[in-house]
Design a protein around this motif. Sequence first.
Motif, PDB file in Angstrom:
ATOM      1  N   GLY A  92      -7.324   5.271  -8.475  1.00 28.29           N
ATOM      2  CA  GLY A  92      -7.749   5.383  -9.863  1.00 28.29           C
ATOM      3  C   GLY A  92      -6.607   5.285 -10.852  1.00 28.29           C
ATOM      4  N   GLN A 130      -3.516   2.553 -12.789  1.00 28.72           N
ATOM      5  CA  GLN A 130      -3.253   1.176 -13.193  1.00 28.72           C
ATOM      6  C   GLN A 130      -1.768   0.879 -13.083  1.00 28.72           C
ATOM      7  N   ALA A 144      -4.262   0.910  -5.665  1.00 27.22           N
ATOM      8  CA  ALA A 144      -4.311   1.443  -7.021  1.00 27.22           C
ATOM      9  C   ALA A 144      -5.746   1.723  -7.445  1.00 27.22           C
ATOM     10  N   ARG A 145      -6.662   0.841  -7.061  1.00 24.43           N
ATOM     11  CA  ARG A 145      -8.078   1.048  -7.389  1.00 24.43           C
ATOM     12  C   ARG A 145      -8.600   2.301  -6.691  1.00 24.43           C
ATOM     13  N   GLU A 146      -8.227   2.490  -5.419  1.00 24.61           N
ATOM     14  CA  GLU A 146      -8.672   3.672  -4.684  1.00 24.61           C
ATOM     15  C   GLU A 146      -8.146   4.950  -5.323  1.00 24.61           C
ATOM     16  N   ARG A 169      -3.138  -3.738  -5.262  1.00 20.74           N
ATOM     17  CA  ARG A 169      -4.280  -3.674  -6.174  1.00 20.74           C
ATOM     18  C   ARG A 169      -5.369  -2.785  -5.614  1.00 20.74           C
ATOM     19  N   LEU A 170      -5.662  -2.952  -4.313  1.00 28.15           N
ATOM     20  CA  LEU A 170      -6.711  -2.145  -3.687  1.00 28.15           C
ATOM     21  C   LEU A 170      -6.321  -0.665  -3.633  1.00 28.15           C
ATOM     22  N   LYS A 229       0.846  -1.208   0.000  1.00 23.13           N
ATOM     23  CA  LYS A 229       0.000   0.000   0.000  1.00 23.13           C
ATOM     24  C   LYS A 229       0.872   1.245   0.000  1.00 23.13           C
TER      25      LYS A 229
END
Length: 338
Positions: A123, A125, A119-121, A116-117, A73
């Motif tokens: 926005g 890739q 990066a999703r938060e 992954r989480l 993270k």
Amino acid sequence: MHKKQEQILLGHGSGGRLSHDLLKSIILPAFSNPALDELHDGARVLAGGASLAFATDSYVVKPRFFPGGDIGKLAVCGTVNDLAMCGAVPLYLSAGFILEEGLPAAELERIVASMRLAAREAGVQIVTGDTKVVEKGAVDGIYINTAGIGLLQPGADITAKRVKPGQAVIVSGYLGDHAIAVMSERHGLTLPAKIVSDCAPLNKLIQAMLTEVPAITMLRDPTRGGLATTLNEIAGDAGVGIILEESLLPVRPEVQAVCEILGFDPLYLANEGKVVVFVEKEYSDKVLTIMRQHPLAGEACIIGSVTEQPAGQVALKTTVGGLRLLDMLSGEQLPRIC
């Protein structure tokens, strides 16, 4: 003049004076160019007519997992935030892993899932990367490098050269949480549950601020070396003074208590989810309103102002009325904090 280094010390990774001496005596003379010489959190460059920000960072935090986060993270949020501090909207990241032989595969899966989480938060890739495995004992489990690119927001010009006397200095929230959370896990200390790392992606907060107030002159996340070291860098680059008000500094009572017991100064502790903002005072209320509407900046507050003197230095106006100079961190309070 910066003294040539004879050997590398742990303190050279502190983000403080030793780090700056290492950069200016060896690294910067070898690679000097206009983008690098700005010494921002990332480089602002032009490519094919597009205005881009490019940033990279490596992560060696110990332990790998800590209250509020982990090395994965941290790796995503750290590079996302470096791009955001340049005034950019982060788009794509790379991820490079150096793994120690014997690292449990379950730990790697947990770290990758955390990335992954995050990066999703944010926005973004993760679009490319690399993996190397070295002999047992060559590294401490896992080290991660991330690099990223983003598009500079139209109208944003984030540079220390625009920091002028009369501007307000704002911070987005409590100081020192990350360092104390990591230290407590490292040494097996039991601390109040509210002390967790502030590790978080700040790009959406920054984007909202710059969209409404493009007049913001400078942004910086006070990571290694903490707030005092970060402000010393800006004061030196801008040739201005910065005066902080001790009574306005947001430090949790629990963090302050730990610092008093262990001899730490919260102004020099690392943060991984905070931003320092410089803006003309006429815009400060608007910036604060925007920040406080965001879940990552509910405690945003003005902590001081830019002055002509002491030029190139930072001072703290204490609660008893004195003025204390805050120098750049000279050693290493907590090694391997990020």
